[in-house]
Motif scaffolding. Structure first.
Motif, PDB file in Angstrom:
ATOM      1  N   ASP A  88       0.832  -1.200   0.000  1.00 41.08           N
ATOM      2  CA  ASP A  88       0.000   0.000   0.000  1.00 41.08           C
ATOM      3  C   ASP A  88       0.870   1.255   0.000  1.00 41.08           C
ATOM      4  OD1 ASP A  88       1.057   0.036   2.552  1.00 41.08           O
ATOM      5  OD2 ASP A  88      -0.862  -0.179   3.590  1.00 41.08           O
ATOM      6  N   GLU A  89       0.227   2.417   0.090  1.00 42.96           N
ATOM      7  CA  GLU A  89       0.951   3.687   0.010  1.00 42.96           C
ATOM      8  C   GLU A  89       2.021   3.813   1.090  1.00 42.96           C
ATOM      9  OE1 GLU A  89      -3.474   4.732  -0.964  1.00 42.96           O
ATOM     10  OE2 GLU A  89      -2.379   3.388   0.373  1.00 42.96           O
ATOM     11  N   GLN A  90       1.698   3.389   2.302  1.00 45.32           N
ATOM     12  CA  GLN A  90       2.626   3.548   3.414  1.00 45.32           C
ATOM     13  C   GLN A  90       3.925   2.779   3.176  1.00 45.32           C
ATOM     14  OE1 GLN A  90       0.852   2.869   7.263  1.00 45.32           O
ATOM     15  NE2 GLN A  90       2.818   2.643   8.301  1.00 45.32           N
ATOM     16  N   THR A  91       3.803   1.557   2.696  1.00 45.40           N
ATOM     17  CA  THR A  91       5.001   0.751   2.453  1.00 45.40           C
ATOM     18  C   THR A  91       5.776   1.276   1.252  1.00 45.40           C
ATOM     19  OG1 THR A  91       3.692  -1.137   3.232  1.00 45.40           O
ATOM     20  CG2 THR A  91       5.845  -1.614   2.304  1.00 45.40           C
ATOM     21  N   LEU A  92       5.072   1.739   0.236  1.00 49.22           N
ATOM     22  CA  LEU A  92       5.757   2.319  -0.928  1.00 49.22           C
ATOM     23  C   LEU A  92       6.566   3.547  -0.525  1.00 49.22           C
ATOM     24  CD1 LEU A  92       2.964   2.007  -3.640  1.00 49.22           C
ATOM     25  CD2 LEU A  92       5.121   0.740  -3.559  1.00 49.22           C
ATOM     26  N   VAL A  93       6.008   4.367   0.352  1.00 46.72           N
ATOM     27  CA  VAL A  93       6.740   5.550   0.826  1.00 46.72           C
ATOM     28  C   VAL A  93       7.996   5.130   1.583  1.00 46.72           C
ATOM     29  CG1 VAL A  93       6.658   7.498   2.429  1.00 46.72           C
ATOM     30  CG2 VAL A  93       4.755   7.102   0.859  1.00 46.72           C
ATOM     31  N   GLN A  94       7.895   4.079   2.404  1.00 48.08           N
ATOM     32  CA  GLN A  94       9.085   3.591   3.096  1.00 48.08           C
ATOM     33  C   GLN A  94      10.184   3.242   2.100  1.00 48.08           C
ATOM     34  OE1 GLN A  94       8.672  -0.071   5.350  1.00 48.08           O
ATOM     35  NE2 GLN A  94      10.867  -0.137   5.824  1.00 48.08           N
ATOM     36  N   LEU A  95       9.814   2.540   1.031  1.00 49.41           N
ATOM     37  CA  LEU A  95      10.802   2.167   0.025  1.00 49.41           C
ATOM     38  C   LEU A  95      11.413   3.402  -0.636  1.00 49.41           C
ATOM     39  CD1 LEU A  95       9.174  -0.877  -1.807  1.00 49.41           C
ATOM     40  CD2 LEU A  95      11.294  -0.879  -0.503  1.00 49.41           C
ATOM     41  N   LEU A  96      10.582   4.334  -1.040  1.00 46.46           N
ATOM     42  CA  LEU A  96      11.079   5.525  -1.735  1.00 46.46           C
ATOM     43  C   LEU A  96      11.990   6.358  -0.846  1.00 46.46           C
ATOM     44  CD1 LEU A  96       7.768   6.523  -3.550  1.00 46.46           C
ATOM     45  CD2 LEU A  96       9.862   5.705  -4.641  1.00 46.46           C
ATOM     46  N   VAL A  97      11.718   6.350   0.443  1.00 44.84           N
ATOM     47  CA  VAL A  97      12.534   7.127   1.380  1.00 44.84           C
ATOM     48  C   VAL A  97      13.839   6.419   1.718  1.00 44.84           C
ATOM     49  CG1 VAL A  97      12.651   7.989   3.763  1.00 44.84           C
ATOM     50  CG2 VAL A  97      10.595   8.394   2.390  1.00 44.84           C
ATOM     51  N   GLU A  98      13.794   5.106   1.914  1.00 48.40           N
ATOM     52  CA  GLU A  98      14.952   4.390   2.447  1.00 48.40           C
ATOM     53  C   GLU A  98      15.903   3.837   1.387  1.00 48.40           C
ATOM     54  OE1 GLU A  98      14.004   1.573   5.490  1.00 48.40           O
ATOM     55  OE2 GLU A  98      12.565   2.915   6.482  1.00 48.40           O
ATOM     56  N   ILE A  99      15.499   3.797   0.135  1.00 44.79           N
ATOM     57  CA  ILE A  99      16.424   3.372  -0.919  1.00 44.79           C
ATOM     58  C   ILE A  99      17.371   4.535  -1.222  1.00 44.79           C
ATOM     59  CG2 ILE A  99      16.638   2.704  -3.347  1.00 44.79           C
ATOM     60  CD1 ILE A  99      13.968   1.258  -3.093  1.00 44.79           C
ATOM     61  N   PRO A 100      18.672   4.362  -1.042  1.00 43.69           N
ATOM     62  CA  PRO A 100      19.624   5.474  -1.240  1.00 43.69           C
ATOM     63  C   PRO A 100      19.616   5.996  -2.678  1.00 43.69           C
ATOM     64  CG  PRO A 100      20.662   3.648  -0.053  1.00 43.69           C
ATOM     65  CD  PRO A 100      19.341   3.137  -0.563  1.00 43.69           C
ATOM     66  N   ASN A 101      19.939   7.264  -2.816  1.00 42.03           N
ATOM     67  CA  ASN A 101      19.938   7.899  -4.133  1.00 42.03           C
ATOM     68  C   ASN A 101      21.023   7.343  -5.055  1.00 42.03           C
ATOM     69  OD1 ASN A 101      17.785   9.576  -3.466  1.00 42.03           O
ATOM     70  ND2 ASN A 101      19.121  11.195  -2.673  1.00 42.03           N
ATOM     71  N   ASN A 102      22.089   6.790  -4.473  1.00 48.66           N
ATOM     72  CA  ASN A 102      23.194   6.292  -5.304  1.00 48.66           C
ATOM     73  C   ASN A 102      23.046   4.805  -5.661  1.00 48.66           C
ATOM     74  OD1 ASN A 102      23.679   5.168  -2.789  1.00 48.66           O
ATOM     75  ND2 ASN A 102      25.889   5.561  -2.815  1.00 48.66           N
ATOM     76  N   THR A 103      21.856   4.264  -5.469  1.00 45.65           N
ATOM     77  CA  THR A 103      21.597   2.846  -5.750  1.00 45.65           C
ATOM     78  C   THR A 103      21.788   2.535  -7.233  1.00 45.65           C
ATOM     79  OG1 THR A 103      20.031   2.678  -3.912  1.00 45.65           O
ATOM     80  CG2 THR A 103      19.854   1.012  -5.648  1.00 45.65           C
ATOM     81  N   ASP A 104      22.454   1.416  -7.500  1.00 44.05           N
ATOM     82  CA  ASP A 104      22.633   0.951  -8.881  1.00 44.05           C
ATOM     83  C   ASP A 104      21.626  -0.129  -9.264  1.00 44.05           C
ATOM     84  OD1 ASP A 104      24.933   2.548  -9.438  1.00 44.05           O
ATOM     85  OD2 ASP A 104      26.156   1.130  -8.290  1.00 44.05           O
ATOM     86  N   VAL A 105      21.257  -0.972  -8.304  1.00 42.03           N
ATOM     87  CA  VAL A 105      20.345  -2.074  -8.588  1.00 42.03           C
ATOM     88  C   VAL A 105      19.633  -2.480  -7.307  1.00 42.03           C
ATOM     89  CG1 VAL A 105      22.088  -3.869  -8.194  1.00 42.03           C
ATOM     90  CG2 VAL A 105      20.135  -4.352  -9.697  1.00 42.03           C
ATOM     91  N   ILE A 106      18.371  -2.912  -7.456  1.00 33.16           N
ATOM     92  CA  ILE A 106      17.566  -3.380  -6.331  1.00 33.16           C
ATOM     93  C   ILE A 106      17.352  -4.880  -6.472  1.00 33.16           C
ATOM     94  CG2 ILE A 106      15.376  -3.135  -5.101  1.00 33.16           C
ATOM     95  CD1 ILE A 106      15.055  -0.392  -6.435  1.00 33.16           C
ATOM     96  N   LEU A 107      17.489  -5.594  -5.372  1.00 32.84           N
ATOM     97  CA  LEU A 107      17.190  -7.025  -5.346  1.00 32.84           C
ATOM     98  C   LEU A 107      15.901  -7.239  -4.569  1.00 32.84           C
ATOM     99  CD1 LEU A 107      20.192  -7.141  -6.234  1.00 32.84           C
ATOM    100  CD2 LEU A 107      20.412  -9.205  -4.835  1.00 32.84           C
ATOM    101  N   ALA A 108      14.877  -7.755  -5.253  1.00 28.84           N
ATOM    102  CA  ALA A 108      13.616  -8.099  -4.604  1.00 28.84           C
ATOM    103  C   ALA A 108      13.746  -9.508  -4.044  1.00 28.84           C
ATOM    104  CB  ALA A 108      12.465  -8.017  -5.591  1.00 28.84           C
ATOM    105  N   VAL A 109      13.910  -9.611  -2.733  1.00 30.37           N
ATOM    106  CA  VAL A 109      14.116 -10.902  -2.078  1.00 30.37           C
ATOM    107  C   VAL A 109      12.817 -11.270  -1.363  1.00 30.37           C
ATOM    108  CG1 VAL A 109      15.547 -12.226  -0.482  1.00 30.37           C
ATOM    109  CG2 VAL A 109      16.548 -10.308  -1.765  1.00 30.37           C
TER     110      VAL A 109
END
Length: 403
Positions: A88-109
């Protein structure tokens, strides 16, 4: 897995020749291949998305594997009061906030929910993501569709597919049996989704591709034919189940829509999910709901086949003429469906729920969903048509329909 040339031919038929397919790895110790793949792609900053369960299932092991050569950040999603992560929106916001700006790739585990959210966030942040399934539980690992909850309503957003899948059979074997059974339930749903897709093409001129339908049915049949091995959690059975799920997702990826894999049975499942959210109830596994919903829809269609009077359809319904014209073909395909009892027995054999009561889904809720769930998507499914033609409400257990 279905031969790549089949998907290449499908892509050519639908004008998607430029599509990029994810690299697929389904084998024992598949996650050990991750460091070499990350190095090949020249990634440096890696983010793992996990919840408490998937961190224990694979996240910690992956962190240890890749942290020696890459900078790793782990984002652990926060559960609700039921201990569940909701897309939901709350969890999506957590992801958008906590994923660093310098990220190259995300692993969905994880399984379905984590993949849905990572798929969406990856698309919005313009970052590639890698799929690491921790259970063979859904068919969306390789698709672009992200079913998310917005203001309590289930909505599927077309986002992005993974660049690679690393499905470790050892990890899949360690998953709870109910997760594996859910993946089987998601595949069983193709019986009715494929029929709904055909009905929509005949009655409402929705796009249809026979090769895509054939590929999806081949995956479905491979899965059903391996049900005993899947039930016993054998490596070969789990590999076939995961291959079937991935192939179903690849068909959706090429088509850029989910019609072959999602019909009336998914609409019921989504409706039940929304009802649980509205009442702050504990969520049920997607594939478990889909499997049960498939038996409900099969009963509805079998009753429709027996009771429909094509000379007495709602005269003002714009779909009546094409339905009547194509009734012989539609009826024939309904006759080819397995019985709901056959589906229930197979679901039970693989360790899943077989009847609504097993999931504490009431007859009242099923009745409401049979009369309202078709509103969730603008698709001309069999359920949609029954509601267009009916002269009285549909009741569950399915009663004789005067249509």
């Amino acid at each position: 897995m279905a031969l790549l040339r089949d998907f290449t031919r499908l892509a050519k038929e639908v004008g998607a020749e430029n599509i990029t397919y994810p690299e697929i790895n389904i084998e024992k110790e598949a996650i050990n291949l991750l460091p070499a793949y990350l190095e090949l792609k020249e990634f440096e900053n890696v983010v793992l998305i996990v919840d408490d369960n998937t961190r224990k299932a694979a996240g910690n092991q992956i962190d240890e594997l890749v942290s020696e050569s890459f900078r790793v950040t782990t984002v652990e999603l926060r559960p609700n009061r039921h201990g569940q992560v909701i897309a939901d929106e709350q969890t999506l916001v957590q992801l958008l906030v906590e994923i660093p700006n310098n990220t190259d790739v995300i692993l969905a585990v994880g399984s379905g929910t984590i993949h849905d959210m990572v798929r969406f966030v990856s698309y919005k942040m313009k970052l590639p993501f890698i799929s690491v399934p921790t259970a063979a539980s859904v068919d969306g690992f390789t698709s672009k569709g992200a079913p998310l909850i917005f203001k309590g309503v289930k909505k599927t957003i077309q986002a992005t597919a993974p660049i690679a899948v690393f499905a470790d059979v050892d990890i899949l074997k360690a998953a709870p049996q109910e997760m594996t059974a859910a993946g089987f339930g998601d595949m069983v749903g193709k019986y009715t989704s494929l029929l709904d897709w055909k009905i929509s093409s005949l009655v409402d001129n929705e796009p249809y591709n026979q090769l895509a339908a054939n590929l999806t049915r081949r995956s479905l049949e491979a899965c059903v034919n391996s049900s005993l091995e899947i039930a016993d959690h054998e490596e070969n059975g789990l590999s076939i189940l995961m291959q079937s799920l991935i192939e179903s997702g690849l068909v959706m990826l090429v088509l850029d829509y989910s019609r072959p894999a999602s019909g009336s049975e998914h609409h019921l499942s989504h409706y039940w999910e929304m009802e649980l959210l509205k009442n702050d109830g504990k969520q049920l596994l997607h594939g478990a709901k889909v499997g049960i919903a498939t038996t409900v829809i099969i009963d509805l269609y079998k009753q429709l086949m027996v009771d429909v009077d094509i000379n007495n359809l709602a005269p003002n319904c714009s779909y009546s003429k094409k339905f009547i014209t194509n009734w012989v073909e539609i009826k024939s395909q309904m006759e080819e469906l397995p019985t709901s009892s056959q589906i229930k027995d197979t679901l039970y054999a693989v360790g899943g729920p077989r009847i609504p009561e097993d999931l504490r889904i009431s007859d009242v809720l099923i009745t409401r969903s049979l009369n309202e769930a078709f509103h969730l998507r603008e698709r001309c499914t069999g359920l949609f048509l029954v509601n267009q033609f009916k002269l009285k409400d549909i009741n569950y257990p399915i009663e004789k329909l005067s249509i």
